[in-house]
Design a protein around this motif. Structure first.
Motif, PDB file in Angstrom:
ATOM      1  N   ALA A  34       0.754  -1.111  -0.030  1.00  0.00           N
ATOM      2  CA  ALA A  34       0.000  -0.039   0.099  1.00  0.00           C
ATOM      3  C   ALA A  34       0.818   1.353   0.111  1.00  0.00           C
ATOM      4  O   ALA A  34       1.966   1.448   0.798  1.00  0.00           O
ATOM      5  N   LYS A  35       0.394   2.224  -0.760  1.00  0.00           N
ATOM      6  CA  LYS A  35       1.094   3.603  -0.834  1.00  0.00           C
ATOM      7  C   LYS A  35       0.367   4.421  -1.617  1.00  0.00           C
ATOM      8  O   LYS A  35      -0.758   4.186  -2.158  1.00  0.00           O
ATOM      9  N   GLY A  36       0.637   5.641  -1.318  1.00  0.00           N
ATOM     10  CA  GLY A  36      -0.100   6.921  -1.773  1.00  0.00           C
ATOM     11  C   GLY A  36      -1.387   7.139  -1.336  1.00  0.00           C
ATOM     12  O   GLY A  36      -1.703   7.082  -0.104  1.00  0.00           O
ATOM     13  N   LEU A  37      -2.496   7.052  -2.092  1.00  0.00           N
ATOM     14  CA  LEU A  37      -3.714   7.193  -2.002  1.00  0.00           C
ATOM     15  C   LEU A  37      -4.343   6.119  -0.977  1.00  0.00           C
ATOM     16  O   LEU A  37      -5.090   6.168  -0.309  1.00  0.00           O
ATOM     17  N   LYS A  38      -3.836   5.003  -1.460  1.00  0.00           N
ATOM     18  CA  LYS A  38      -4.478   3.810  -0.644  1.00  0.00           C
ATOM     19  C   LYS A  38      -3.936   3.737   0.716  1.00  0.00           C
ATOM     20  O   LYS A  38      -4.815   3.483   1.576  1.00  0.00           O
TER      21      LYS A  38
END
Length: 310
Positions: free
Chosen positions: A211-215
């Motif tokens: 998971a990274k960014g907007l997630k």
């Protein structure tokens, strides 16, 4: 014969040690709450009830009251200025919500470990510590025809310039922009405080899962920021509905009453030199209070359900 020893709390009629401890435990919270509850009753509940009572009278504040029943509320239904104020409050309420996502993204930026980040935090924190009167004066100069920076920029773009506080169609949006400046700073502070309590082990676990960014933001960070979001939402809605000071400082409800909001129209009718209609102003205050109670009751209901896990 020797007399039997007295049993505490039975024959003597006096409470025993256990009963006294139970009684003191029950009374202690109410004793601590009593001063605050008394002040709340005197300065909040009683004035609200008095305003509701005054709204059924015709009164100038000095002469004897004259009972007119629901006539003040009936007059509100045919008052164009009331509908203009109500419409402007709705616009305030919708656009003020921009402060919450803006404050969140600024807090996410300031929460990073970058060189000079303390200076950036101070600059973004500055609008929160100055009063609304100062904010109103700053933006009045910013919009001022002739020497205001906003007027100069629009004049450079279209050749004429926009006097936003003199335009009945744009003045409300100009005042809202001034109000958003400190409100975004307040939401930013709430989210910065909330980000300090985000569990780092959950962040690491989410990174290991890809998971990274907007997630990462949506599924990991935001659920842990629910208390901060709740407070930001409540304070922002209340700030939008009681938007009096900026309207008073920047336009006094003008031009032609186009920037009035309910709180300013209440003051104008009840306390200004144009009104002295205490009953009519109280009726406007009751309507504004009812609108606030709809939102506040919803928030209290949601908080109660969350605490009970429903």
């Amino acid at each position: 014969m020797t007399a039997a020893p007295a049993i505490p709390g039975s024959a003597s009629g006096l409470p025993g040690p256990r009963k006294r401890r139970r009684l003191s435990r029950k009374l202690a919270p109410w004793l601590f709450l009593a001063p605050g509850m008394l002040m709340f009753l005197i300065y909040v509940i009683i004035p609200i009830l008095q305003s509701m009572w005054i709204s059924f009278y015709q009164w100038d504040g000095l002469s004897p009251k004259h009972w007119i029943g629901m006539e003040n509320y009936v007059e509100l239904l045919d008052d164009d200025a009331f509908y203009t104020s109500l419409k402007n409050n709705v616009i305030w309420l919708v656009l003020y919500m921009l402060a919450i996502p803006a404050g969140l993204f600024i807090a996410l930026f300031l929460n990073q470990k970058l060189r000079g980040i303390r200076l950036y935090k101070s600059l973004f924190f500055f609008p929160f510590v100055i009063s609304q009167v100062v904010v109103g004066l700053i933006f009045s100069w910013f919009y001022a025809p002739g020497f205001g920076l906003f007027f100069a920029l629009t004049k450079w773009l279209d050749g004429t310039g926009i006097a936003i506080l003199a335009n009945p169609h744009l003045v409300t949006y100009g005042i809202i922009a001034a109000g958003l400046w400190p409100q975004i700073a307040y939401c930013m502070i709430l989210y910065l405080t909330g980000l300090n309590s985000v569990a780092p082990d959950q962040i690491e676990a989410a990174r290991l899962d890809g998971a990274k960014g907007l997630k990462m933001l949506w599924y990991v960070v935001l659920p842990q920021l629910r208390p901060a979001t709740f407070i930001a939402l409540v304070v922002t809605i209340i700030g939008a509905l009681r938007s009096f000071d900026l309207v008073s400082i920047m336009t006094s409800g003008g031009p032609f009453g186009s920037s009035r909001v309910l709180s300013y129209y209440m003051y104008e009718q009840a306390l200004s030199e144009y009104g002295y209609r205490m009953g009519y102003g109280a009726a406007i205050a009751v309507v504004l209070f009812a609108i606030m109670m709809i939102f506040i009751s919803g928030f209290i209901w949601k908080m109660w359900r969350d605490e009970r896990g429903l």
